[in-house]
Structure formats: C-alpha cells, structure tokens
Design an enzyme around this catalytic site. Structure first.
Site, short mmCIF file in Angstrom:
data_model
loop_
_atom_site.label_atom_id
_atom_site.label_comp_id
_atom_site.label_asym_id
_atom_site.label_seq_id
_atom_site.Cartn_x
_atom_site.Cartn_y
_atom_site.Cartn_z
N HIS A 55 41.52 25.71 33.94
CA HIS A 55 42.12 24.51 34.53
C HIS A 55 43.34 24.12 33.72
O HIS A 55 43.59 24.68 32.64
CB HIS A 55 41.12 23.35 34.63
CG HIS A 55 40.62 22.82 33.33
ND1 HIS A 55 39.82 23.55 32.48
CD2 HIS A 55 40.78 21.60 32.73
CE1 HIS A 55 39.51 22.82 31.41
NE2 HIS A 55 40.09 21.64 31.54
N HIS A 57 44.47 21.46 31.96
CA HIS A 57 44.57 20.54 30.83
C HIS A 57 45.22 21.22 29.62
O HIS A 57 44.98 22.40 29.33
CB HIS A 57 43.20 19.99 30.46
CG HIS A 57 42.75 18.88 31.37
ND1 HIS A 57 41.45 18.41 31.40
CD2 HIS A 57 43.43 18.15 32.30
CE1 HIS A 57 41.36 17.43 32.30
NE2 HIS A 57 42.54 17.26 32.85
N ASP A 59 44.76 21.17 26.44
CA ASP A 59 43.97 21.81 25.39
C ASP A 59 43.39 23.15 25.83
O ASP A 59 42.71 23.82 25.05
CB ASP A 59 42.85 20.88 24.90
CG ASP A 59 41.88 20.47 25.99
OD1 ASP A 59 42.28 20.38 27.16
OD2 ASP A 59 40.69 20.22 25.67
N HIS A 60 43.68 23.56 27.06
CA HIS A 60 43.27 24.88 27.55
C HIS A 60 44.45 25.79 27.85
O HIS A 60 44.25 26.99 28.04
CB HIS A 60 42.40 24.73 28.80
CG HIS A 60 41.08 24.09 28.53
ND1 HIS A 60 39.89 24.77 28.51
CD2 HIS A 60 40.77 22.80 28.23
CE1 HIS A 60 38.90 23.94 28.22
NE2 HIS A 60 39.41 22.74 28.05
N HIS A 112 35.80 17.81 37.06
CA HIS A 112 36.56 17.50 35.85
C HIS A 112 38.04 17.46 36.21
O HIS A 112 38.76 16.51 35.87
CB HIS A 112 36.26 18.54 34.79
CG HIS A 112 36.96 18.34 33.49
ND1 HIS A 112 36.69 17.28 32.66
CD2 HIS A 112 37.92 19.07 32.86
CE1 HIS A 112 37.45 17.36 31.58
NE2 HIS A 112 38.21 18.42 31.68
N ASP A 129 35.50 23.41 31.12
CA ASP A 129 34.89 22.10 30.91
C ASP A 129 34.00 21.69 32.09
O ASP A 129 33.62 20.53 32.21
CB ASP A 129 35.99 21.04 30.72
CG ASP A 129 36.72 21.20 29.40
OD1 ASP A 129 36.35 22.07 28.60
OD2 ASP A 129 37.71 20.46 29.19
N HIS A 167 34.21 23.65 24.69
CA HIS A 167 34.18 22.72 23.56
C HIS A 167 32.86 22.83 22.78
O HIS A 167 31.83 23.18 23.35
CB HIS A 167 34.32 21.27 24.04
CG HIS A 167 35.67 20.92 24.56
ND1 HIS A 167 36.67 20.41 23.75
CD2 HIS A 167 36.21 21.02 25.80
CE1 HIS A 167 37.75 20.20 24.49
NE2 HIS A 167 37.50 20.56 25.73
#
Length: 255
Positions: A55, A57, A59-60, A112, A129, A167
């Site tokens: 996805h 985001h 942090d990915h 999410h 996530d 995570h």
C-alpha cells in the site's frame, strides 16, 4: 521454499527480503527505508531483482527511490502515490516476481487503505498492515464491512500459512487481546512468550493463521467470550460479525 529475512527499518517496521535457495538475487517487500535494505543486500551478496508494495503509506514506500539505481520492477496496487510503480496488480492476479521461482496471488484487503493488497504464495502471506500478529491495521480509509470481510477471507487460509506483516506490534496487540479475552489460555501463553522475545530484542514474526485464529480478537468475532466483551464495551447488543469487529477496532484505537 523461499528464504525470508526481516530487515528492521524506521522505528518498528519490517521490510521482508525474499530469495530462492542458491539464488544471487532477492526481492523486497515494503521498503520503508533504502539504506538498511542496501546493507542487507550487500551483506548477503545479493542483487535486488524486484520490489513488492502492499500500500502507499510512506513507511512502506519511502525507500523505493533509493533502490531504483538498476531500474528494478516495482509491483503494487495501481496507485499514483507509489513511486516508480511499473507492474500494477489487482485482486486475483497471479504473478512471479523477477528473480524468484515462487508465484504469488494478489488479495484485496481494503480498510487500512483502500488500495491495500496482500501477496499470498508458497504457504506465506505478506500482509503489510492489513493483518498483524495479534491485531490488524487501523481503519484509515475503508469501512468496518470491508475490513471484516477481508479478514474473514484471510482467516479461511490454511492454518499453517505463515504471516509476515509490516510492524513489530505483537506485544501491544496481544496485551489488548488479553484484555478482550482474559481467560483465553492460548492468548496468555502467547503473550508470555512474546514478552520474553521482546525482552531479548527478538523478532516475533512470522506467526501463522492458525495461531491468529486462536488468539487474535479481530479474527474471533464469533467467539462467545469476544462477543460478550465487545457488547459490554459498547453498552448495547451487537447483531453481526461486522458490528463486533467495529467495536473491537474502536476499542483498540483508544486502548
């Protein structure tokens, strides 16, 4: 069988490094940073052959730019927020990433984020996530109906399926699970084991779908104990799995 190695990135993310036995190439899933991935590749003397994204985001995906020197293919949902996306995939697609001998099926897991997908193959689920060990991602874009529906699909995967998520949230998730089901011995035993793992700084992943069925409250909406606790928390009757899930997700948001 693929060899899978966790690469810790940022504060609590994992990028997953995948390689076939004896291969000199590797694929990475959700690179939140480039430098730790580059160090891992150099340490194993591997060349990057592909990137998989679950996805959009940051942090990915923030590490994608720094890994593009060799123009490697990037597989992910068809979303303009994913940098360098060259191979958009959607639910039901099956593909074999460059550099691997293993194919994956793409699963839609909206909730999410609406673009969220997961990669399933070779007895492994790379869920980003969408599903965590002991929990699930916050519902930023989707609805409870969407999220509970895809969790039902993931719950139906073979129990031995190994879960690789984005995570290191297992300890906090299981503390919530223990609050929801204080008499669930499987949850208490797992939490004690995870406490010890985290005390040693060990990675708590992968888990399995079977373990999640037994201990993850977000997959246990039809457990009598979970339903009772959710109704107690809500203060009114709950008449469907979606309603139970929605109360659990809101409860966890403020836990």
């Amino acid at each position: 069988m693929l060899q899978v190695t966790p690469i810790p990135v940022l504060s609590d993310n994992y990028t997953w490094l995948l390689r076939s036995p004896q291969s000199q190439t590797a694929v990475v899933v959700d690179p939140g940073e480039a430098a730790p991935v580059i160090r891992a590749l150099e340490g194993f003397q591997l060349h990057l052959s592909a990137i998989l994204i679950t996805h959009h985001h940051g942090d990915h995906v923030a590490g994608v730019d720094g890994l593009m020197e060799n123009g490697v293919p990037v597989y992910g949902p068809d979303d303009s927020r994913i940098p360098h996306l060259s191979h958009p995939v959607r639910a039901g697609d099956r593909f074999t990433p460059a550099g691997l001998d293993t194919g994956f099926e793409v699963l839609a897991v909206p909730g999410h984020t609406l673009d969220h997908i997961a990669f399933y193959g070779d007895g492994m689920l790379f869920a980003g996530d969408a599903l965590f060990a002991g929990g699930c991602g916050r519902m930023f874009e989707g609805s409870p109906e969407q999220m509970q529906a895809y969790l039902a699909d993931l719950r139906a995967l073979p129990p031995e399926t190994r879960l690789y998520c984005g995570h290191e949230y297992t300890e906090a998730n299981l503390e919530f699970a223990a609050a929801v089901e204080p008499e669930n011995e499987a949850t208490q035993d797992r939490l004690a084991r995870v406490h010890e793992q985290r005390r040693r700084g060990a990675v708590t992943l992968p888990s399995t779908i079977g373990e999640e069925r037994a201990t993850n409250p977000f997959l246990r909406w039809d457990s009598g104990a979970v339903c009772e606790r959710a109704m107690e928390h809500a203060g009114h009757p709950l008449n469907s799995p979606t309603e139970v899930f929605a109360v659990l997700r809101q409860w966890k948001d403020h836990f």
